[in-house]
Write a protein that holds these residues in place. Structure first.
Motif, PDB file in Angstrom:
ATOM      1  N   ILE A  37       0.809  -1.114   0.198  1.00  0.00           N
ATOM      2  CA  ILE A  37       0.140   0.026   0.166  1.00  0.00           C
ATOM      3  C   ILE A  37       0.896   1.278  -0.121  1.00  0.00           C
ATOM      4  O   ILE A  37       2.025   1.325   0.619  1.00  0.00           O
ATOM      5  CB  ILE A  37      -0.884   0.069   1.275  1.00  0.00           C
ATOM      6  N   LEU A  38       0.323   2.106  -0.806  1.00  0.00           N
ATOM      7  CA  LEU A  38       1.129   3.453  -0.668  1.00  0.00           C
ATOM      8  C   LEU A  38      -0.133   4.349  -0.038  1.00  0.00           C
ATOM      9  O   LEU A  38      -1.133   4.840  -0.664  1.00  0.00           O
ATOM     10  CB  LEU A  38       1.258   4.017  -2.169  1.00  0.00           C
ATOM     11  N   TYR A  95     -10.196   3.986  -2.746  1.00  0.00           N
ATOM     12  CA  TYR A  95      -8.949   3.394  -2.793  1.00  0.00           C
ATOM     13  C   TYR A  95      -8.628   2.948  -4.336  1.00  0.00           C
ATOM     14  O   TYR A  95      -9.849   3.132  -5.154  1.00  0.00           O
ATOM     15  CB  TYR A  95      -8.615   2.096  -2.261  1.00  0.00           C
ATOM     16  N   ARG A  96      -7.472   3.011  -4.732  1.00  0.00           N
ATOM     17  CA  ARG A  96      -7.192   2.494  -6.189  1.00  0.00           C
ATOM     18  C   ARG A  96      -6.153   1.594  -6.301  1.00  0.00           C
ATOM     19  O   ARG A  96      -5.504   1.086  -5.157  1.00  0.00           O
ATOM     20  CB  ARG A  96      -6.465   3.824  -7.145  1.00  0.00           C
ATOM     21  N   MET A  97      -5.815   0.782  -7.244  1.00  0.00           N
ATOM     22  CA  MET A  97      -5.006  -0.152  -7.316  1.00  0.00           C
ATOM     23  C   MET A  97      -4.198  -0.375  -8.705  1.00  0.00           C
ATOM     24  O   MET A  97      -4.635   0.061  -9.773  1.00  0.00           O
ATOM     25  CB  MET A  97      -5.738  -1.473  -6.958  1.00  0.00           C
ATOM     26  N   LEU A  98      -3.015  -0.485  -8.567  1.00  0.00           N
ATOM     27  CA  LEU A  98      -2.149  -0.545  -9.731  1.00  0.00           C
ATOM     28  C   LEU A  98      -2.203  -2.089 -10.186  1.00  0.00           C
ATOM     29  O   LEU A  98      -1.915  -2.773  -9.396  1.00  0.00           O
ATOM     30  CB  LEU A  98      -0.537  -0.351  -9.479  1.00  0.00           C
ATOM     31  N   ALA A  99      -2.855  -2.086 -11.100  1.00  0.00           N
ATOM     32  CA  ALA A  99      -3.010  -3.457 -11.788  1.00  0.00           C
ATOM     33  C   ALA A  99      -2.034  -3.812 -12.836  1.00  0.00           C
ATOM     34  O   ALA A  99      -2.012  -5.176 -12.771  1.00  0.00           O
ATOM     35  CB  ALA A  99      -4.652  -3.703 -12.459  1.00  0.00           C
ATOM     36  N   CYS A 127      -1.082  -2.307  -4.461  1.00  0.00           N
ATOM     37  CA  CYS A 127      -0.475  -3.032  -5.752  1.00  0.00           C
ATOM     38  C   CYS A 127      -0.277  -4.535  -5.252  1.00  0.00           C
ATOM     39  O   CYS A 127       0.052  -4.886  -3.967  1.00  0.00           O
ATOM     40  CB  CYS A 127       0.530  -2.510  -6.397  1.00  0.00           C
ATOM     41  N   VAL A 128      -0.183  -5.456  -6.308  1.00  0.00           N
ATOM     42  CA  VAL A 128       0.217  -6.960  -5.924  1.00  0.00           C
ATOM     43  C   VAL A 128       1.524  -7.239  -6.490  1.00  0.00           C
ATOM     44  O   VAL A 128       1.608  -7.234  -7.728  1.00  0.00           O
ATOM     45  CB  VAL A 128      -0.819  -7.988  -6.322  1.00  0.00           C
ATOM     46  N   ALA A 129       2.627  -7.737  -5.659  1.00  0.00           N
ATOM     47  CA  ALA A 129       3.791  -7.693  -6.545  1.00  0.00           C
ATOM     48  C   ALA A 129       4.626  -9.074  -5.978  1.00  0.00           C
ATOM     49  O   ALA A 129       4.507  -9.262  -4.683  1.00  0.00           O
ATOM     50  CB  ALA A 129       4.554  -6.327  -6.450  1.00  0.00           C
ATOM     51  N   GLU A 130       5.302  -9.639  -6.913  1.00  0.00           N
ATOM     52  CA  GLU A 130       6.047 -10.690  -6.458  1.00  0.00           C
ATOM     53  C   GLU A 130       7.411 -10.219  -5.700  1.00  0.00           C
ATOM     54  O   GLU A 130       7.613  -8.898  -5.725  1.00  0.00           O
ATOM     55  CB  GLU A 130       6.662 -11.809  -7.443  1.00  0.00           C
ATOM     56  N   GLY A 190       7.672   4.368  -1.972  1.00  0.00           N
ATOM     57  CA  GLY A 190       6.988   4.736  -0.835  1.00  0.00           C
ATOM     58  C   GLY A 190       6.119   3.589  -0.502  1.00  0.00           C
ATOM     59  O   GLY A 190       5.185   3.680   0.327  1.00  0.00           O
ATOM     60  N   PHE A 191       5.690   2.438  -1.326  1.00  0.00           N
ATOM     61  CA  PHE A 191       4.796   1.545  -0.887  1.00  0.00           C
ATOM     62  C   PHE A 191       5.234   0.755   0.280  1.00  0.00           C
ATOM     63  O   PHE A 191       6.399   0.453   0.459  1.00  0.00           O
ATOM     64  CB  PHE A 191       4.774   0.402  -2.078  1.00  0.00           C
ATOM     65  N   GLU A 192       4.278  -0.001   1.314  1.00  0.00           N
ATOM     66  CA  GLU A 192       4.867  -0.523   2.417  1.00  0.00           C
ATOM     67  C   GLU A 192       4.112  -1.975   2.291  1.00  0.00           C
ATOM     68  O   GLU A 192       2.639  -2.127   1.669  1.00  0.00           O
ATOM     69  CB  GLU A 192       4.427   0.079   3.569  1.00  0.00           C
TER      70      GLU A 192
END
Length: 220
Positions: A94-95, A164-168, A194-197, A208-210
């Motif tokens: 999350i940012l 909220y928004r989401m980086l897809a 966002c969802v990331a490996e 800045g994402f946590e």
């Protein structure tokens, strides 16, 4: 008991699963199926043979999945471990306070084919083009996604929600554009998920994402 419902329950924490459900239900409400476990806050979204589970999964949910037999499930890592054992793990980040920038250096409009060609990189698991194109156009025309791009070079897609928004997805084919593209795509007043490996965690944390929690994908 698991009951079929016609609208999303109000309230609850915003998660990557719920934001995906809300966005897809707004686009495909006439085609999707929505279920809720009574006495709890677990919601199951089914579109075709693809499912998303928001909330906690238990034995009843596992039995229900064996009945509907989905081809894929997106949910928390804890749920997928309970339901399937093995799955492809990812991180939800999350940012909380996105930057606010003026102007948009990535304002090129992309056709579905142009967007597909940029995003169809090794790190993405895109469907065949004909399915991508239908979904891309439907959600773009309804304001459910936003696209930030430079033609032939880079593109980012965000899912738009009320709070909220989401980086897809984000992809750059020119070195040095990724950070600027990400900053532009997340700019605004709403927190961004966002969802990331694991391999991409350094990139997102740099901006800045946590880490928030573990999620993942199961595929048949």
């Amino acid at each position: 008991m698991i009951n079929k419902i016609s609208s999303l329950p109000a309230g609850g924490l915003m998660t990557a699963e719920m934001l995906k459900i809300e966005n897809l239900f707004a686009a495909y409400g006439d085609e999707a199926q929505l279920f809720c476990q009574s006495g709890g806050d677990t919601v199951i979204f089914l579109l075709g043979k693809d499912a998303i589970i928001s909330g906690n999964a238990d034995g009843e949910i596992k039995s229900f999945l064996s009945f509907i037999r989905p081809d894929s499930v997106f949910s928390t890592a804890e749920n997928l471990k309970t339901l399937f054992g093995s799955f492809r793990e990812a991180n939800v980040l999350i940012l909380k306070k996105p930057p606010k920038i003026s102007g948009n250096a990535f304002a090129d409009s992309l056709s579905s084919r142009e967007a597909y060609n940029i995003l169809n990189a090794d790190s993405f698991d895109l469907p065949p083009y004909e399915y991508f194109a239908t979904d891309y156009c439907r959600r773009l025309n309804r304001g459910l996604i936003k696209v930030f791009a430079k033609k032939g070079l880079c593109a980012a897609v965000t899912l738009e929600g009320d709070k909220y928004r989401m980086l897809a997805g984000i992809a750059s084919h020119k070195k040095g554009l990724g950070g600027a593209l990400l900053t532009c795509a997340v700019s605004g007043d709403k927190p961004v998920l966002c969802v990331a490996e694991d391999a991409l965690l350094p990139f997102y944390t740099k901006y800045g994402f946590e880490p928030l929690y573990k999620a993942g994908y199961w595929r048949k």
